[in-house]
Design an enzyme around this catalytic site. Structure first.
Site, PDB file in Angstrom:
ATOM      1  N   GLU A  50       0.895  -1.398   0.054  1.00 28.98           N
ATOM      2  CA  GLU A  50       0.090   0.130  -0.036  1.00 28.98           C
ATOM      3  C   GLU A  50       1.013   1.144  -0.174  1.00 28.98           C
ATOM      4  O   GLU A  50       0.329   2.090  -0.444  1.00 28.98           O
ATOM      5  CB  GLU A  50      -0.798  -0.056   1.119  1.00 28.98           C
ATOM      6  CG  GLU A  50      -1.991  -0.978   0.968  1.00 28.98           C
ATOM      7  CD  GLU A  50      -1.933  -2.235   1.614  1.00 28.98           C
ATOM      8  OE1 GLU A  50      -0.513  -2.565   1.911  1.00 28.98           O
ATOM      9  OE2 GLU A  50      -2.834  -3.296   1.975  1.00 28.98           O
ATOM     10  N   PHE A 112     -11.786  -7.073  13.642  1.00 31.01           N
ATOM     11  CA  PHE A 112     -10.593  -7.322  12.890  1.00 31.01           C
ATOM     12  C   PHE A 112     -10.215  -6.300  11.745  1.00 31.01           C
ATOM     13  O   PHE A 112     -11.230  -5.821  11.160  1.00 31.01           O
ATOM     14  CB  PHE A 112     -11.081  -8.529  12.136  1.00 31.01           C
ATOM     15  CG  PHE A 112     -10.166  -9.099  11.040  1.00 31.01           C
ATOM     16  CD1 PHE A 112      -8.749  -9.796  11.584  1.00 31.01           C
ATOM     17  CD2 PHE A 112     -10.065  -8.988   9.681  1.00 31.01           C
ATOM     18  CE1 PHE A 112      -7.701  -9.797  10.625  1.00 31.01           C
ATOM     19  CE2 PHE A 112      -9.222  -9.618   8.948  1.00 31.01           C
ATOM     20  CZ  PHE A 112      -7.943 -10.131   9.268  1.00 31.01           C
ATOM     21  N   GLN A 113      -8.901  -5.880  11.849  1.00 26.95           N
ATOM     22  CA  GLN A 113      -8.279  -4.837  10.747  1.00 26.95           C
ATOM     23  C   GLN A 113      -9.147  -3.839  11.107  1.00 26.95           C
ATOM     24  O   GLN A 113      -9.442  -2.623  10.151  1.00 26.95           O
ATOM     25  CB  GLN A 113      -8.447  -5.267   9.202  1.00 26.95           C
ATOM     26  CG  GLN A 113      -7.682  -6.440   8.981  1.00 26.95           C
ATOM     27  CD  GLN A 113      -7.275  -6.782   7.460  1.00 26.95           C
ATOM     28  OE1 GLN A 113      -8.262  -6.414   6.933  1.00 26.95           O
ATOM     29  NE2 GLN A 113      -6.254  -7.276   7.237  1.00 26.95           N
ATOM     30  N   LYS A 162     -17.331  -0.368   5.733  1.00 26.30           N
ATOM     31  CA  LYS A 162     -17.923  -1.269   4.444  1.00 26.30           C
ATOM     32  C   LYS A 162     -19.394  -1.221   4.489  1.00 26.30           C
ATOM     33  O   LYS A 162     -19.905  -1.214   3.396  1.00 26.30           O
ATOM     34  CB  LYS A 162     -17.574  -2.612   5.084  1.00 26.30           C
ATOM     35  CG  LYS A 162     -17.628  -3.775   4.061  1.00 26.30           C
ATOM     36  CD  LYS A 162     -17.233  -5.038   4.371  1.00 26.30           C
ATOM     37  CE  LYS A 162     -17.000  -6.087   2.992  1.00 26.30           C
ATOM     38  NZ  LYS A 162     -16.749  -7.402   3.465  1.00 26.30           N
ATOM     39  N   MET A 474      24.345   8.501   3.038  1.00 25.20           N
ATOM     40  CA  MET A 474      24.451  10.034   3.657  1.00 25.20           C
ATOM     41  C   MET A 474      24.441   9.855   5.198  1.00 25.20           C
ATOM     42  O   MET A 474      25.282  10.470   5.614  1.00 25.20           O
ATOM     43  CB  MET A 474      22.876  10.585   3.406  1.00 25.20           C
ATOM     44  CG  MET A 474      22.948  12.143   3.862  1.00 25.20           C
ATOM     45  SD  MET A 474      24.030  13.144   3.093  1.00 25.20           S
ATOM     46  CE  MET A 474      23.206  13.605   1.767  1.00 25.20           C
TER      47      MET A 474
END
Lengths: 563, 157
Positions: A50, A112-113, A162, A474
């Site tokens: 993602e 969940f999630q 949802k 760096m």
């Protein structure tokens, strides 16, 4: 017309003219993905992480000027997207990120999630929404695109539960948005502009300080005209690279920590700073109390909170840079005498003769700067350049011959390693007729290496050029300079075989140890139009110079490093 | 730069998590909130927040600009010429002198709000500085609980 929340999302993309969505499906956003399956209006590009989806949307937005769009699911899908949001927020990139959320009935139950996504994104977005019902969705989506692209641009996050994506409601997409609480000032104060114009004409040692606002407001043409008409020299920030052509004699180069000597001396000795859309970042100013301390300051910015935040401003002008310049330029033309600044230009020219931006080339080993210069010679403005973060990023900013705005796509504010490759995919999707080059390091490239699969599958030929010094370069440089060479966790000698790694994903890999090999590899990669990984073994110990140590002053640069 | 106290009123769209936007802005940028009061504005879809804060001139200027930058913010009022009041409730044991407590409260624009078998509850609404004096003066009656309401302010004109 009645439709589900998920259908509304698709419909809104169509009405906003979105041609590409980068994303990754999951449980909470499945209803939306089901509608993606059924449509042909935009292309969905499946990244393999993602974070990469959001960076790709970001790269697309930076290269095209359009709003970038990414879809992710709830919970980990969203948290993976956060670095992408923060990157875009710091660099004011217009973007809409839509995330799934658990159903409204389950919010707050540690489902969940489930994660408080708007709570997390609040501090790294321009605005965000948790959608409560399908009926408010059309308005929210319209607002999201409007807010992302207007005023000081930035990412907007829309979190959709949802059950809202399944809910039916009437779809009426607003034709325009009028928010009484959000009305960015675009027209500058005319009296203030007039005073600023007079200050320019009366100055002896003026300098333009060009920032990212020049690019995002589409003002580069006007700025070029301004510089030409006044013959006032200009410095660019990292985000402003490409505002002026690299070969413009009035361009002094990049300013700041790794800026050119003449640019930093110009800032230090100027009596008037004409700041057009910069934000006085610490990587530009160095020690604030010593920054441009002889200069009166004109600051034009769309964001009032940028003005006077760090430096006192004598002529503050809030407005869209383009609109302000359209008023200011004729007023300056009336009074300006370009010859007036001749002595000043001569001084700066002298500074550049004493300490030009340079590097020591070698016949034994490839210098990283040589690679960048060489790509510039071969591809020039046929390429759009993305970078990751680190030494290679600074060398790119110093040595690539940029000739137009939106030619450099780089994470300036947040400094996100792993940004370059996915962003370069977005660039390729947005501007397909240019070569999309990603200059990266052997550290950065591994932070989104999974995107090799995306790029090959989605036919987004990105030419990755790894300036491989087997170091986290760096940080290693800072350890050399400031930590007595205690190289804590920066030796990356153990690394994958990048050639075989590229091949394993369906791309083409090249290992390069000589200049000739590099030319051949680049030519081959560009001609074949493949997803390429050119692993260039460069001088391990090369440092980015000149340098203003953190918190140091611009007029006191470290010009060379002696062991 | 000198640190000064300021009272700022913010008129915001009355919507989901707007208070969180304001408080997390203060937290994220390291600004102080001394007191904060919020309530909806009658017959509108707006709410009014009154924030008492401290900072030097540059910080205060940034606070105001940053508040304004939030999308749901309609107006930010930086009070100059204001009338400001703060309410405080105090609870005293019943064996303290009711008459003396009442006299003190009246001197500070308040009075007795409730008396139960155990406690006396008083209520005072006055300027923040005077509320502070009141709380000091009331110590001799051995208060068991103090609840301050935060500052509310209105421009004089």
């Amino acid at each position: 017309m009645e439709m589900t929340g998920a259908q509304m999302v698709i419909e809104a993309m169509k009405l906003e003219g979105v041609d590409t969505v980068f994303g990754y499906p999951g449980g909470a956003i499945m209803n939306v993905y089901d509608e993606i399956y059924k449509q042909n209006d935009f292309r969905h590009i499946l990244t393999r992480h993602e974070q990469a989806a959001v960076h790709a949307a970001d790269g697309y937005a930076r290269a095209t000027g359009k709003v970038g769009v990414a879809f992710v699911t709830s919970g980990p899908g969203f948290t993976n997207a956060v670095t992408g949001l923060a990157t875009a927020y710091m660099d004011s990139v217009p973007m809409v990120v839509i995330s799934g959320q658990v159903p409204i009935t389950m919010i707050g139950t540690d489902a969940f999630q489930e994660i408080d996504a708007t709570g997390i994104s609040r501090s790294c977005t321009k605005h965000n929404y948790l959608v409560r019902s399908a009926k408010e969705l059309p308005h929210i989506l319209k607002e999201a695109f409007y807010i992302a692209a207007s005023g000081r641009p930035g990412p907007v996050h829309v979190d959709i539960p949802k059950d809202v994506t399944a809910e039916l409601a009437k779809f009426e997409y607003p034709t325009h948005i009028d928010l009484p609480t959000y009305r960015p000032t675009t027209k500058g104060n005319v009296r203030q502009i007039k005073k600023a114009a007079e200050a320019i004409c009366n100055a002896k040692r003026p300098v333009f300080y060009l920032g990212g606002g020049v690019i995002s407001s589409g003002s580069a043409d006007l700025v070029r005209e301004f510089v030409q008409a006044t013959q006032i020299p200009a410095v660019e920030t990292l985000m402003a690279r490409g505002s002026l052509r690299h070969d413009d004699p009035l361009l002094l180069g990049m300013v700041g920590m790794h800026g050119s000597y003449q640019a930093n001396m110009a800032m230090s000795e100027a009596d008037l700073m004409i700041a057009l859309g910069p934000r006085f970042d610490d990587r530009v100013t160095g020690k604030l109390s010593e920054f441009a301390k002889h200069a009166k300051v004109i600051h034009v910015d769309i964001d009032p909170s940028s003005i006077g935040k760090l430096v006192d401003v004598d002529y503050p002008i809030v407005g869209d840079l383009k609109e302000v310049l359209e008023v200011m330029l004729p007023k300056v033309k009336e009074c300006v005498d370009p010859d007036r600044y001749q002595a000043w230009r001569n001084i700066l020219k002298r500074y550049n003769e004493i300490h030009p931006m340079r590097f020591e080339d070698s016949d034994e080993v490839i210098k990283p700067q040589w690679v960048i210069k060489r790509v510039g010679e071969i591809l020039g403005d046929k390429a759009i350049i993305s970078t990751d973060v680190g030494q290679h990023q600074m060398w790119t900013a110093q040595f690539y011959p940029f000739s137009h705005p939106r030619q450099l796509v780089t994470s300036g504010g947040l400094g996100t390693m792993g940004f370059g490759f996915p962003a370069a995919m977005g660039v390729k999707r947005g501007v397909p007729d240019k070569v999309s080059v990603n200059f990266t390091g052997d550290g950065s490239i591994l932070m989104n290496i999974q995107e090799l699969v995306t790029a090959v599958e989605a036919r987004l030929p990105v030419v990755n050029i790894i300036l491989n010094n087997h170091y986290l370069g760096m940080v290693r440089q800072w350890q050399t300079f400031f930590y007595d060479k205690r190289y804590a966790e920066t030796d990356l000698s153990f690394q994958p075989d990048f050639v075989r790694l590229a091949e394993a994903c369906g791309g083409v890999g090249y290992r390069v140890e000589t200049k000739e090999e590099f030319d051949e590899a680049l030519e081959d990669a560009v001609n074949k139009g493949v997803v390429a990984m050119i692993d260039v073994i460069v001088d391990r110990e090369e440092n980015v110079l000149p340098m203003v140590p953190s918190g140091g002053t611009l007029y006191n640069m470290m010009l060379e490093y002696k062991d | 730069m000198k640190v000064e106290r300021r009272v700022i009123s913010v008129i915001v769209q009355n919507e989901h998590s707007v208070l969180a936007r304001i408080t997390s802005l203060f937290a994220a940028r390291g600004y102080n909130i001394e007191t904060l009061t919020v309530a909806p504005i009658p017959e509108s879809d707006m709410s009014r927040l009154t924030i008492e804060t401290k900072g030097n001139v540059r910080v205060i200027e940034q606070i105001i600009k940053q508040l304004h930058k939030l999308i749901p913010t309609y107006k930010v009022i930086e009070h100059e010429e204001m009338v400001e009041k703060e309410m405080v409730m105090m609870k005293f044991p019943i064996n303290e002198s009711l008459a003396n407590i009442q006299a003190l409260c009246e001197a500070y624009n308040g009075g007795i709000a409730n008396v139960s078998s155990q406690h006396i509850i008083t209520m005072v609404a006055d300027e923040p500085k005077r509320v502070k004096h009141f709380i000091e003066a009331a110590q001799r009656f051995h208060p068991v609980e103090i609840v301050r309401g935060g500052v509310v302010a209105m421009e004089r004109e």
